[in-house]
Design a protein around this motif. Structure first.
Motif, PDB file in Angstrom:
ATOM      1  N   SER A  53      -1.425  -0.303   1.201  1.00 44.41           N
ATOM      2  CA  SER A  53      -1.032   0.916   0.486  1.00 44.41           C
ATOM      3  C   SER A  53       0.227   0.676  -0.324  1.00 44.41           C
ATOM      4  O   SER A  53       0.508   1.399  -1.272  1.00 44.41           O
ATOM      5  N   PHE A  54       1.010  -0.313   0.090  1.00 46.31           N
ATOM      6  CA  PHE A  54       2.338  -0.486  -0.499  1.00 46.31           C
ATOM      7  C   PHE A  54       2.246  -1.162  -1.850  1.00 46.31           C
ATOM      8  O   PHE A  54       1.963  -2.352  -1.954  1.00 46.31           O
ATOM      9  N   ALA A  61      -0.782   2.718  -6.367  1.00 51.89           N
ATOM     10  CA  ALA A  61      -0.786   3.159  -4.964  1.00 51.89           C
ATOM     11  C   ALA A  61      -1.847   4.247  -4.761  1.00 51.89           C
ATOM     12  O   ALA A  61      -2.515   4.283  -3.720  1.00 51.89           O
ATOM     13  N   HIS A  65      -4.943   3.868  -2.185  1.00 47.65           N
ATOM     14  CA  HIS A  65      -5.002   4.820  -1.077  1.00 47.65           C
ATOM     15  C   HIS A  65      -6.447   5.210  -0.758  1.00 47.65           C
ATOM     16  O   HIS A  65      -6.781   5.546   0.385  1.00 47.65           O
ATOM     17  N   VAL A 105       9.444   3.351  -3.257  1.00 43.80           N
ATOM     18  CA  VAL A 105       8.028   3.563  -2.933  1.00 43.80           C
ATOM     19  C   VAL A 105       7.893   4.597  -1.812  1.00 43.80           C
ATOM     20  O   VAL A 105       6.984   5.436  -1.829  1.00 43.80           O
ATOM     21  N   GLU A 106       8.817   4.547  -0.871  1.00 45.45           N
ATOM     22  CA  GLU A 106       8.774   5.519   0.236  1.00 45.45           C
ATOM     23  C   GLU A 106       8.807   6.943  -0.324  1.00 45.45           C
ATOM     24  O   GLU A 106       8.111   7.838   0.167  1.00 45.45           O
ATOM     25  N   SER A 109       5.377   7.676  -1.726  1.00 47.32           N
ATOM     26  CA  SER A 109       4.319   7.619  -0.696  1.00 47.32           C
ATOM     27  C   SER A 109       4.073   9.016  -0.130  1.00 47.32           C
ATOM     28  O   SER A 109       2.955   9.384   0.214  1.00 47.32           O
ATOM     29  N   PHE A 114       0.362   8.685   1.932  1.00 48.72           N
ATOM     30  CA  PHE A 114       0.199   7.610   2.915  1.00 48.72           C
ATOM     31  C   PHE A 114       1.479   7.471   3.733  1.00 48.72           C
ATOM     32  O   PHE A 114       2.575   7.729   3.249  1.00 48.72           O
ATOM     33  N   MET A 116       4.475   5.842   5.454  1.00 51.77           N
ATOM     34  CA  MET A 116       5.287   4.643   5.253  1.00 51.77           C
ATOM     35  C   MET A 116       6.695   4.892   5.785  1.00 51.77           C
ATOM     36  O   MET A 116       7.238   5.978   5.626  1.00 51.77           O
ATOM     37  N   THR A 142       3.656   0.292   6.504  1.00 52.37           N
ATOM     38  CA  THR A 142       2.630   1.238   6.060  1.00 52.37           C
ATOM     39  C   THR A 142       1.626   1.370   7.184  1.00 52.37           C
ATOM     40  O   THR A 142       0.916   0.419   7.529  1.00 52.37           O
TER      41      THR A 142
END
Ligand SMILES: Cc1cc2nc3c(=O)[nH]c(=O)nc-3n(C[C@H](O)[C@H](O)[C@H](O)COP(=O)(O)OP(=O)(O)OC[C@H]3O[C@@H](n4cnc5c(N)ncnc54)[C@H](O)[C@@H]3O)c2cc1C
Length: 808
Positions: A53-54, A61, A65, A105-106, A109, A114, A116, A142
Motif C-alpha cells: 500500500s505504501f 496508492a 489499495h 504518506v501517513e 493514507s 489504508f 499505516m 502498512t
C-alpha cells in the motif's frame, strides 16, 4: 470464423484478467480475453506476489489499495486457492528525508483508508525479531499489505469473470489488429477472428509488439529481475506468525518469509540488464513461462546486505533463483486508458508491479471505458502522457533508471538526468549556463528555478536551498520585471469554417465574443468532470489558438481530433514545437516592452485578456495579455527559432530595470497567492466545475455542449466535497498537495497543491474538503510531516483579489 465482441483483451496476465473481471463486475460481459499460452504464463506466474500500500503518490496508492481490498476476498468468492498472506509490510527509513516521506504518506493514507503507522526500531524488532537495524531511523508499517500466489489470484479473477459471462480463450495468439473504415476493430488470431468495438493491449512484455500491430511505438522496455528463495529456516518453522514483508533501501529490495524459508528480491543498480537484450529486448512469441538463467553475481553485493540485515538468511543455502522479465515505462507508472492516436484502442500494460496493480488498474480502466472517466485521478497513468519524443533510446535510458531506482526514495525537488534532455526550447543551454535548473514535463525541459551559485537543489519535503532564490525571483516579478521561458505550453491551431461552432460544442465556456479576445475554457467529460483546460484565443471566427498543459499534449490533441464530426470543416494542428513563449511580467513590463516594440501597449489599445499580432525586436509574434502570476504582463508567442534573439533583446532592454529570470517554482508560488487553480491538481477527471468553484466558466445558456447536462446534474446534487483555498500556518515545510486536512482529529479532506507565497509572506494550499466540515466552520488543520498545522479558509485571493495589478 468471425465473432463479434464489444471488447477484446489481448493478454491473460494479472492486468488483462483484472480488467476482464472488473468489466464483468460492472456489467460488460460481451468480452473475450485472448491468451497465447496459459493464463499467467507471461510475467505473472513467477512474481513474488507482494502487494504494497505504501506508495509515494496519492493516485498510485489509491490504485494499489484496490488489491488489498479485493484479493483477500477472492478465494471465498470463487473457491479458487489464492494463498493470500495478510502479513503487513514494513518499509525502512535510513535517512531523515525518508522519515519525512513516511509522515507525508501517513497523512494521505488516512484519506485513502489504508492502515499505516510510522514506527521506531523497537516496534520494528517486535514485528521482525530477526532483523538488525543499524542505521534504521523508522519504519512505515502498512498493516493491510500481504502477498498472494499470483497464479491462484489471477485464476480466481478469471473464474469470477467467467461466472459473470466473460469469455477466455487460451492457447490462441493474436496475430494482427486492424481498424476498419467504420471504426470497429478486426482482431485476427490463430483460432478465429473478432470484430470488436474496443481492443485492449494487456500483453505485458509483448505490449510493444502488440502496439506495433496498430502502428503504435509504446514506451516500454523489459528488464530482468531476480529473487532468491532460501532453504527452510528452523526458526521460521517454529513461529506461529509470519514475518511482515520488509522493504529496505539499504538492500535495494525486499525480503520476507516464503513458507518456512526466506525470499529476497533485489533491484540491482550496477549490471541491471534488459531482458532478451540479444534480441533487441523482444521475447519470442513461442516463449511461455520463460525464466532466465539467474545471475547471482549481479546481485551478490545486495544479497550480502540482506544477510547483514537478516543474519538468519546466512545460515541456510539458496534453494531457487527466479529471474524473470518485467515491463518498465520511463516514469515507472503503467500505461492505462485510451492509447494515443486511434479511437478505442486501449492500454492496460506497462506495469512493473502488476500483481499489486492488477486489481486497481482493472477497476479504474473498466470505469473509464464504461463511464467515460475513472473515479480517481488517472493523469499519472494515462498512456497518452508520452509523445513521439519517448522513442526507444529515451525509453531505454529511463526504463533502466526506473528499475535501478525502485528502492531509492524519490524526494521532491529531485531531478534525475537519465534520457534528458530530449525536448527543449532554443534557450535551454543559455538558461542552463545562467544557473537554470530545468525540470521535465511531457519530455520538455522547463525552467524550474535559477540557482545563484550553481548548486543543485537539496531534495526533500522541507524548504530547500531553492527557497531564497525563488523568493528573489518572485520579488522581481512583483516589484520590477522578470522573464520566463514557457515554451513548453502545448499549442494548437484550430482553423476552418466550422471552427467556432465546433469549439462551442466541445467547450463549457463561451468563446471570446470578439476577434482578439481570450478566455479560459474547459473540455468536460459527458458526466461534467474536467478533462482539460484550454486558454482559447480568437483571431477570427475561423482561426483559434489553444494552449494547454504539456503533460496533456497528446491527450488533448486526440480529444480535439476525435470530437470533430464527420465532414466538419475543422483542422487541428499541433504547433507546440513551432512556437516558443516568453512571459514578460511585472510592473515595469510595459516600460520594458515599449523600448523594443512600436506597438501601442496601453490599456486602451491592448487591454487585459486580448491578443495582438505585433513586432517585438523586429520579430513578428503573437502577444497575449494574460499570465498566471497576477501582475501586469504579456506572453510573447514567437517562432521557435526567434526565441533566443527575442530573449536577448528583452534581457538587454531590461538591464536598467532590474530584470531577472524566473521559473516554475516562482510561478507556483505566485499563482497560489492569486488562488489560480491548476489542471491535474485542482482540476481533474474526478472533479466538476461546481466542486472546483469554477462555475463562472460554465455557460449553460449558450446551448448544448459536451458535459453540460452532467454539470447541471452536479449543480443540482449536493457535492460531498468542495474546493477550499486555505492559508496554512507553517514552520519549515510548505504544503505541496497530498496532505490530509483534519477537523477534530478526523480526516475531512486532502490538499491538491500548495506553496509559500513570497509576496504575502504566507503559505497557501488548495484542498477538497467535506462539505459538512466547510459548512460547520470547524477549526481545520493540515497534517504537515506529522505536525497538525492550523488552516484558515480564505474567501478570495490572498493577493490583489480585484486584479488591479493585472489590469494596470
Ligand atoms: C522476479 C519477479 C518478481 C516480481 N514480483 C512482483 C511482486 O511481488 N509484486 C508485483 O506487484 N509485481 C511483481 N513482479 C512484476 C509482475 O510480475 C508483473 O508486473 C505482472 O505480472 C505484469 O502483468 P501483465 O498482465 O501486465 O503481464 P503478463 O503477466 O506478462 O501477461 C501478459 C500476457 O499477454 C500474453 N500475450 C502477449 N502477446 C499476446 C498475443 N499476441 N496474443 C495473445 N496473448 C498474448 C502473454 O502470453 C502473457 O501471458 C515481479 C516480476 C518478476 C520478474
Amino acid at each position: 470464423m468471425l465473432q463479434t465482441k464489444r471488447v477484446v483483451i489481448v493478454g491473460g496476465g494479472m492486468m488483462g484478467v483484472g480488467l476482464l473481471y472488473h468489466l464483468a463486475e460492472m456489467g460488460w460481459t460481451d468480452t473475450v480475453l485472448i491468451e497465447k499460452g496459459e493464463l499467467t504464463s507471461g510475467s505473472t506466474w513467477h512474481a513474488a506476489g507482494q502487494c504494497a500500500s505504501f506508495l509515494g503518490s496519492f493516485s498510485a496508492a489509491q490504485l494499489h489499495h484496490e488489491a488489498v481490498k479485493l484479493y483477500p476476498q477472492l478465494e471465498k468468492m470463487t473457491g479458487q486457492y489464492t494463498g493470500w498472506h495478510a502479513t503487513g509490510g514494513i518499509r525502512l527509513a535510513i535517512t531523515p528525508e525518508e522519515v519525512d516521506w513516511f509522515r507525508y504518506v501517513e497523512g494521505f493514507s488516512r484519506d485513502i483508508g489504508f492502515r499505516m503507522q510510522v514506527i521506531g526500531p523497537d516496534e520494528i524488532r517486535r514485528l521482525n525479531p530477526f532483523i538488525t537495524l543499524d542505521g534504521v531511523l523508522a519504519g512505515a508499517w502498512t498493516l493491510d499489505d500481504g502477498h498472494i500466489d499470483p497464479t491462484g489470484c489471477c485464476n480466481a479473477m478469471a473464474i469470477a469473470a467467467r461466472n459473470r459471462g466473460a469469455e477466455i480463450v487460451r492457447r490462441n495468439r493474436v496475430t494482427a489488429i486492424r481498424q476498419r473504415s467504420g471504426g470497429e476493430w478486426l482482431v485476427e488470431s490463430e483460432k478465429e477472428s473478432y470484430i470488436a468495438e474496443y481492443v485492449v493491449n494487456a500483453a505485458g512484455c509483448y505490449a510493444r509488439e502488440v502496439g506495433e500491430m496498430v502502428g503504435l511505438h509504446l514506451p516500454i522496455i523489459n528488464m530482468e529481475h531476480q529473487y532468491v528463495v532460501t532453504e527452510t529456516i528452523k526458526e521460521f518453522q517454529e513461529r506461529r506468525d509470519e514475518l511482515p514483508v520488509m522493504r529496505d533501501p539499504y538492500v535495494r529490495g525486499y525480503y520476507r518469509q516464503e513458507q518456512k524459508g526466506g525470499l529476497i528480491g533485489i533491484y540491482e543498480t550496477h549490471g541491471a540488464r534488459e531482458a532478451w537484450s540479444g534480441r533487441g529486448g523482444t521475447a519470442q512469441w513461442i516463449s511461455d513461462n520463460e525464466l532466465f538463467g539467474g545471475d547471482l553475481e549481479r546481485i551478490e553485493n545486495w544479497l550480502t546486505r540482506a544477510m547483514e540485515r537478516m543474519p538468519i538468511f546466512a545460515t541456510v543455502g539458496i534453494k531457487r533463483i527466479i529471474d524473470g522479465a518485467i515491463a518498465h515505462t520511463p516514469d515507472g507508472n503503467p500505461l492505462l486508458g485510451p492509447a494515443p492516436g486511434p479511437r478505442n484502442f486501449w492500454m492496460c500494460c506497462g506495469s512493473s508491479v502488476g500483481i499489486a496493480q492488477g486489481a486497481g488498474s482493472g477497476k479504474y480502466v473498466a470505469q473509464w471505458m464504461i463511464d467515460g472517466a475513472a473515479e480517481i485521478n488517472m493523469r499519472d497513468f494515462d498512456s497518452r502522457r508520452f509523445g513521439p519524443y519517448a522513442g526507444l533510446a529515451y525509453t531505454r535510458a529511463k526504463g533502466y533508471d526506473d528499475y535501478q531506482h525502485m528502492f531509492v526514495t524519490h524526494l521532491p525537488g529531485e531531478e534525475r538526468p537519465a534520457g534528458r534532455p530530449v525536448r527543449h526550447s532554443s534557450l535551454y543551454l543559455k538558461l542552463a549556463r545562467k544557473g537554470c535548473v530545468h525540470t521535465e514535463g511531457g519530455g520538455f525541459e522547463r525552467p524550474k528555478w535559477f540557482s545563484p551559485n550553481g548548486r543543485s537543489e537539496q531534495p526533500g519535503f522541507r524548504r530547500s536551498n531553492a527557497f531564497n532564490a525563488v523568493r528573489d525571483e518572485c520579488r522581481a516579478v512583483a516589484e520590477r520585471v522578470a522573464v520566463c521561458d514557457l515554451s513548453s505550453f502545448a499549442k494548437y491551431e484550430v482553423t476552418g469554417r466550422a471552427a467556432a461552432r465546433y469549439l462551442d460544442r466541445i467547450l463549457a465556456n463561451r468563446l471570446p465574443r470578439r476577434d482578439g479576445g481570450i478566455v479560459l475554457a474547459h473540455l468536460l467529460t459527458l458526466h461534467g468532470r474536467i478533462e482539460t483546460e484550454f486558454t482559447v484565443t480568437r483571431f477570427s471566427n475561423e482561426h483559434f489558438y489553444l494552449l494547454s498543459s504539456i503533460a496533456a499534449e497528446q491527450r488533448d490533441l486526440d480529444f480535439l481530433a476525435h470530437l470533430r464530426e464527420p465532414g466538419e470543416d475543422v483542422h487541428i494542428e499541433n504547433v507546440t514545437e513551432q512556437l516558443g513563449v516568453l512571459v514578460v511580467a511585472g510592473p515595469r513590463s510595459r516600460d520594458l516592452l515599449a523600448t523594443v516594440t512600436a506597438a501601442d501597449l496601453s490599456n486602451a489599445a491592448f487591454p487585459w485578456l486580448t491578443v495582438r499580432k505585433i513586432e517585438v525586436a523586429g520579430i513578428g509574434l503573437r502577444a497575449l495579455r494574460v499570465n498566471y502570476v497576477g501582475e501586469l504582463g504579456w506572453e510573447l508567442h514567437a517562432p521557435a527559432k526567434s526565441l533566443e534573439p527575442l530573449y536577448d533583446r528583452i534581457w538587454g532592454a531590461g538591464q536598467g530595470m532590474g530584470i531577472a529570470d524566473f521559473g516554475l517554482y516562482a510561478i507556483n508560488s505566485l499563482r497560489m497567492e492569486k488562488a489560480y487553480r491548476s489542471w491535474g491538481h485542482e482540476l481533474t477527471n474526478e472533479i466538476s466545475l461546481i466542486e472546483s468553484d469554477m462555475e463562472r466558466f460554465f455557460a449553460p445558456d449558450k446551448g448544448d455542449f459536451r458535459g453540460r447536462a452532467g454539470t447541471l446534474d452536479c449543480r443540482r446534487r449536493p457535492q460531498a466535497r468542495q474546493l477550499a483555498y486555505l492559508e496554512v500556518a507553517v514552520a519549515d515545510a510548505d504544503p505541496r498537495g497530498g496532505e490530509a486536512v483534519l477537523a477534530g482529529g478526523q480526516v475531512v479532506g486532502l490538499t491538491t497543491s500548495g506553496a509559500f507565497g513570497h509576496r504575502t509572506g504566507r503559505a497557501f494550499a488548495f484542498a477538497y474538503i467535506e462539505r459538512h466540515a466547510l459548512e460547520s466552520r470547524v477549526l481545520l488543520t493540515v497534517s504537515m510531516l506529522g505536525r497538525d498545522e492550523s488552516a484558515t479558509i480564505l474567501n478570495q485571493a490572498a493577493y490583489d483579489p480585484a486584479n488591479v495589478r493585472l489590469r494596470g
